[in-house]
Write a protein that holds these residues in place. Structure first.
Motif, PDB file in Angstrom:
ATOM      1  N   ARG A 215     -17.481  -0.052   1.878  1.00 49.54           N
ATOM      2  CA  ARG A 215     -17.428  -0.575   0.515  1.00 49.54           C
ATOM      3  C   ARG A 215     -18.506  -1.632   0.284  1.00 49.54           C
ATOM      4  NH1 ARG A 215     -13.763  -0.264  -3.468  1.00 49.54           N
ATOM      5  NH2 ARG A 215     -13.660  -1.929  -5.004  1.00 49.54           N
TER       6      ARG A 215
ATOM      7  N   ARG B 183       0.831  -1.206   0.000  1.00 51.91           N
ATOM      8  CA  ARG B 183       0.000   0.000   0.000  1.00 51.91           C
ATOM      9  C   ARG B 183       0.866   1.256   0.000  1.00 51.91           C
ATOM     10  NH1 ARG B 183      -4.989   1.266   4.186  1.00 51.91           N
ATOM     11  NH2 ARG B 183      -5.614   3.256   3.245  1.00 51.91           N
TER      12      ARG B 183
ATOM     13  N   SER C  14      -6.312   2.821  -2.500  1.00 51.54           N
ATOM     14  CA  SER C  14      -7.275   2.093  -1.663  1.00 51.54           C
ATOM     15  C   SER C  14      -8.378   3.019  -1.159  1.00 51.54           C
ATOM     16  CB  SER C  14      -6.560   1.423  -0.481  1.00 51.54           C
ATOM     17  OG  SER C  14      -5.593   0.508  -0.935  1.00 51.54           O
TER      18      SER C  14
ATOM     19  N   LEU D 289     -10.235   3.824 -11.826  1.00 46.95           N
ATOM     20  CA  LEU D 289      -9.963   2.445 -11.422  1.00 46.95           C
ATOM     21  C   LEU D 289      -8.538   2.293 -10.901  1.00 46.95           C
ATOM     22  CD1 LEU D 289     -11.271  -0.396 -11.400  1.00 46.95           C
ATOM     23  CD2 LEU D 289     -10.232  -0.765 -13.642  1.00 46.95           C
ATOM     24  N   VAL D 290      -7.576   2.810 -11.666  1.00 47.62           N
ATOM     25  CA  VAL D 290      -6.173   2.681 -11.264  1.00 47.62           C
ATOM     26  C   VAL D 290      -5.909   3.452  -9.975  1.00 47.62           C
ATOM     27  CG1 VAL D 290      -3.811   3.250 -11.920  1.00 47.62           C
ATOM     28  CG2 VAL D 290      -5.358   2.259 -13.603  1.00 47.62           C
ATOM     29  N   THR D 291      -6.425   4.683  -9.905  1.00 44.07           N
ATOM     30  CA  THR D 291      -6.180   5.498  -8.717  1.00 44.07           C
ATOM     31  C   THR D 291      -6.799   4.871  -7.475  1.00 44.07           C
ATOM     32  OG1 THR D 291      -6.242   7.466 -10.133  1.00 44.07           O
ATOM     33  CG2 THR D 291      -6.361   7.823  -7.767  1.00 44.07           C
ATOM     34  N   SER D 292      -8.024   4.366  -7.592  1.00 43.78           N
ATOM     35  CA  SER D 292      -8.679   3.758  -6.431  1.00 43.78           C
ATOM     36  C   SER D 292      -7.945   2.505  -5.974  1.00 43.78           C
ATOM     37  CB  SER D 292     -10.137   3.431  -6.764  1.00 43.78           C
ATOM     38  OG  SER D 292     -10.215   2.491  -7.827  1.00 43.78           O
ATOM     39  N   ARG D 293      -7.388   1.740  -6.912  1.00 49.02           N
ATOM     40  CA  ARG D 293      -6.652   0.532  -6.522  1.00 49.02           C
ATOM     41  C   ARG D 293      -5.327   0.883  -5.850  1.00 49.02           C
ATOM     42  NH1 ARG D 293      -8.549  -4.121  -9.166  1.00 49.02           N
ATOM     43  NH2 ARG D 293     -10.815  -3.890  -9.213  1.00 49.02           N
ATOM     44  N   PHE D 294      -4.637   1.897  -6.369  1.00 46.46           N
ATOM     45  CA  PHE D 294      -3.345   2.262  -5.803  1.00 46.46           C
ATOM     46  C   PHE D 294      -3.503   2.884  -4.418  1.00 46.46           C
ATOM     47  CE2 PHE D 294      -1.137   1.766  -9.883  1.00 46.46           C
ATOM     48  CZ  PHE D 294       0.091   1.320  -9.437  1.00 46.46           C
TER      49      PHE D 294
ATOM     50  N   PHE E 178     -14.003   4.401  -5.565  1.00 45.11           N
ATOM     51  CA  PHE E 178     -13.791   4.695  -6.984  1.00 45.11           C
ATOM     52  C   PHE E 178     -14.032   6.167  -7.293  1.00 45.11           C
ATOM     53  CE2 PHE E 178     -15.668   5.244 -11.210  1.00 45.11           C
ATOM     54  CZ  PHE E 178     -14.658   4.735 -12.010  1.00 45.11           C
TER      55      PHE E 178
END
Length: 358
Positions: A313, A40, A184, A177-182, A187
């Motif tokens: 979530r 993270r 955490s 999508l990418v920002t939320s995954r990186f 979305f």
């Protein structure tokens, strides 16, 4: 001419230092991971450092000159222009979207790749030179000047808006999508973080800022594309040139597929989709009562989650499922029939990679 040569050397020096610094940055992150730094934290550091670099390039490229803002002063060297265009091709829409399309659709997905790439070629050959020749900045302006009327301008405007809208939807979704995954985060929050970074990178310098930012992105993207493939190629075959050993690897994949298609986990997944299709069939037969039952179940689940302080979530996912539930039996008939057909399709063994497209 000497000025252009000096400008080219300066650009090569700047981006050479940038590439070396980025490689060092990746090595430091790898060392941090080896020493126990959490994934993270690594994701946060990588995301915010790259956004800061892009934003810095955008701020340093700020300009108030119209030609610089719209067409980067028409003085971008060919190699760097190609790098910027390639970064645009390798953006979120292709890095995520096309990869997912090929994975999901198989051979049919190649049509998107062909159209995507062919569109870049057509624009470069049939539009870009004439925009420069006519001294215009946008396609509607060029069409209006070329055909001397507002009808052509409006047609060009409509085509540009339509194409840009479809493209931006995929881009923005990929950014979120990418920002939320990186990071955490949700979305929606990741979407706004990514859009804020894009805004800082582009609004002060226009095409000038976008071009130099895209060149910087190209360095990261081409490394992200090539390094994993080269490592895998060397690990599997001992040859770090994946194109040279593709046939050998394809034979190995075919042998692995024979084993995987009969694996208990794969058989279980296909059975799960068959069961899901049967559930949809039962729900379709029980309409309209099944729709009301499904709605009550989701409402009760949502209330229980709120009472028991479930993770935000999970609550959001349940709210979305309730919101997406068909509103009428007729709509449920269409939605569930489509879902049943999809489940039945997924219950079949997937096509093999080496199998010819019918």
């Amino acid at each position: 001419m000497r000025r252009n040569a000096g400008f080219n050397r300066q650009l090569r020096r700047y981006y050479g230092w940038y590439t070396g610094t980025f490689a060092l940055f990746v090595v430091l992150l790898a060392v941090g991971e080896y020493l126990g730094l959490s994934e993270r934290v690594i994701g946060h550091v990588f995301l915010f450092v790259t956004i800061a670099v892009y934003a810095g390039i955008g701020v340093m490229s700020r300009t108030s000159d119209v030609s610089e803002y719209y067409v980067a002063g028409r003085r971008v060297p060919a190699m760097f222009n190609g790098m910027a265009t390639a970064a645009d091709w390798m953006s979120a829409a292709s890095f995520i979207g096309l990869a997912g399309t090929l994975y999901f659709s198989g051979f049919e997905g190649l049509a998107f790749v062909t159209g995507w790439t062919g569109g870049f070629v057509l624009v470069a050959l049939l539009l870009a030179p004439y925009l420069r020749k006519f001294g215009q900045y946008t396609i509607p302006d060029f069409l209006g000047a070329r055909y001397q009327g507002n009808v052509a301008r409006l047609v060009g405007l409509a085509a540009a808006v339509l194409a840009s809208f479809v493209y931006l939807v995929a881009q923005i979704y990929g950014v979120g999508l990418v920002t939320s995954r990186f990071v955490s985060v949700e979305f929606e929050i990741g979407l706004f973080i990514g859009l804020a970074g894009i805004l800082v990178c582009s609004f002060l310098g226009g095409m000038r800022a976008v071009t130099w930012t895209q060149v910087a992105q190209y360095v990261i993207l081409i490394i992200a594309y090539l390094v994993p493939v080269v490592i895998l190629s060397y690990k599997l075959t001992g040859i770090p040139i994946p194109q040279a050993v593709y046939g050998t690897v394809l034979q190995q994949i075919s042998a692995q597929e024979d084993h995987l298609l009969q694996a208990p986990a794969e058989v279980e997944v296909r059975a799960m989709y068959r069961q899901r299709a049967q559930n949809y069939s039962a729900m379709l037969e029980a309409l309209p009562e099944s729709l009301e039952i499904e709605r009550r179940v989701l409402i009760e689940r949502l209330n229980d989650m709120r009472l028991n302080d479930a993770p935000a979530r999970e609550i959001a996912l349940t709210e979305r499922a309730l919101r997406d539930l068909p509103r009428s039996p007729a709509e449920a008939q269409q939605v569930w029939a489509r879902a049943r057909a999809e489940a039945l399709e997924r219950s079949k063994p997937p096509p093999r990679h080496a199998e010819a497209h019918p």
